[in-house]
Scaffold this motif. Structure first.
Motif, PDB file in Angstrom:
ATOM      1  N   ILE A  40      35.421  47.698  30.985  1.00 33.09           N
ATOM      2  CA  ILE A  40      34.100  47.105  30.799  1.00 33.09           C
ATOM      3  C   ILE A  40      33.640  46.428  32.083  1.00 33.09           C
ATOM      4  O   ILE A  40      34.447  46.152  32.967  1.00 33.09           O
ATOM      5  N   SER A  41      32.360  46.148  32.163  1.00 35.10           N
ATOM      6  CA  SER A  41      31.861  45.417  33.323  1.00 35.10           C
ATOM      7  C   SER A  41      32.209  43.942  33.156  1.00 35.10           C
ATOM      8  O   SER A  41      32.459  43.464  32.048  1.00 35.10           O
ATOM      9  N   TRP A  42      32.216  43.227  34.259  1.00 33.20           N
ATOM     10  CA  TRP A  42      32.557  41.803  34.214  1.00 33.20           C
ATOM     11  C   TRP A  42      31.623  41.049  33.286  1.00 33.20           C
ATOM     12  O   TRP A  42      32.040  40.151  32.562  1.00 33.20           O
ATOM     13  N   ARG A  43      30.350  41.400  33.288  1.00 32.17           N
ATOM     14  CA  ARG A  43      29.358  40.692  32.468  1.00 32.17           C
ATOM     15  C   ARG A  43      29.592  40.868  30.976  1.00 32.17           C
ATOM     16  O   ARG A  43      29.102  40.083  30.179  1.00 32.17           O
ATOM     17  N   ASP A  44      30.306  41.907  30.577  1.00 36.73           N
ATOM     18  CA  ASP A  44      30.577  42.164  29.164  1.00 36.73           C
ATOM     19  C   ASP A  44      31.892  41.550  28.680  1.00 36.73           C
ATOM     20  O   ASP A  44      32.292  41.775  27.542  1.00 36.73           O
ATOM     21  N   LEU A  45      32.538  40.789  29.523  1.00 42.26           N
ATOM     22  CA  LEU A  45      33.814  40.167  29.163  1.00 42.26           C
ATOM     23  C   LEU A  45      33.614  39.187  28.004  1.00 42.26           C
ATOM     24  O   LEU A  45      32.714  38.342  28.048  1.00 42.26           O
ATOM     25  N   PRO A  46      34.420  39.282  26.939  1.00 40.96           N
ATOM     26  CA  PRO A  46      34.289  38.347  25.823  1.00 40.96           C
ATOM     27  C   PRO A  46      34.482  36.894  26.272  1.00 40.96           C
ATOM     28  O   PRO A  46      35.265  36.609  27.180  1.00 40.96           O
ATOM     29  N   GLU A  47      33.779  35.982  25.635  1.00 43.03           N
ATOM     30  CA  GLU A  47      33.783  34.574  26.020  1.00 43.03           C
ATOM     31  C   GLU A  47      35.146  33.910  25.886  1.00 43.03           C
ATOM     32  O   GLU A  47      35.392  32.880  26.512  1.00 43.03           O
ATOM     33  N   ARG A  48      36.030  34.475  25.075  1.00 39.25           N
ATOM     34  CA  ARG A  48      37.348  33.847  24.884  1.00 39.25           C
ATOM     35  C   ARG A  48      38.164  33.794  26.181  1.00 39.25           C
ATOM     36  O   ARG A  48      39.147  33.072  26.279  1.00 39.25           O
ATOM     37  N   TYR A  49      37.766  34.590  27.181  1.00 37.32           N
ATOM     38  CA  TYR A  49      38.461  34.589  28.465  1.00 37.32           C
ATOM     39  C   TYR A  49      37.820  33.643  29.472  1.00 37.32           C
ATOM     40  O   TYR A  49      38.273  33.560  30.604  1.00 37.32           O
ATOM     41  N   GLY A  50      36.789  32.943  29.071  1.00 41.55           N
ATOM     42  CA  GLY A  50      36.081  32.051  29.970  1.00 41.55           C
ATOM     43  C   GLY A  50      34.839  32.741  30.499  1.00 41.55           C
ATOM     44  O   GLY A  50      34.580  33.910  30.206  1.00 41.55           O
ATOM     45  N   PRO A  51      34.041  32.030  31.283  1.00 48.07           N
ATOM     46  CA  PRO A  51      32.834  32.641  31.844  1.00 48.07           C
ATOM     47  C   PRO A  51      33.197  33.836  32.738  1.00 48.07           C
ATOM     48  O   PRO A  51      34.134  33.768  33.523  1.00 48.07           O
ATOM     49  N   TRP A  52      32.445  34.913  32.600  1.00 45.63           N
ATOM     50  CA  TRP A  52      32.759  36.113  33.366  1.00 45.63           C
ATOM     51  C   TRP A  52      32.726  35.846  34.867  1.00 45.63           C
ATOM     52  O   TRP A  52      33.515  36.425  35.610  1.00 45.63           O
TER      53      TRP A  52
END
Length: 106
Positions: A40-52
């Motif tokens: 996935i792109s960085w911007r689509d990273l789920p919030e549970r991992y912190g801000p992209w």
């Protein structure tokens, strides 16, 4: 990432000395792994991992600072001795160039 994996990797992760409170290193590294595994792109990273932006910025800093090769050098000998290494090779084909005669067609 399992507790054992984090235990091996944690000594290599750079720590901030000053500044505002950081997102936990393990959380950010899990975000990096998730992004690599899913594509996935960085911007689509789920919030549970912190801000992209945080995950991406640390990924860049770690890459530029040579953290990934140091982590590999630290972890690989033990994993090899334990028989935990299973070789997998991936090729990102959009950058692989071949000569026109490489196809071996008649």
């Amino acid at each position: 990432m399992t507790d054992r994996q984090w235990e091996l990797l944690a000594p290599v992760i750079p720590r901030a000395v000053t500044g505002r409170p950081r997102v936990a290193g393990r959380q950010v590294v899990n975000g990096m792994v998730y992004t690599s595994r899913t594509g996935i792109s960085w911007r689509d990273l789920p919030e549970r991992y912190g801000p992209w932006q945080t995950v991406y910025t640390r990924f860049r800093r770690y890459a530029i600072g040579g953290m990934f090769p140091r982590a590999l050098q630290l972890i690989q000998p033990g994993a090899d001795a334990a028989g935990d290494i299973d070789l997998l090779v991936q090729i990102y084909s959009t950058i692989v160039r071949a000569h026109q005669h490489a196809a071996a067609t008649g």
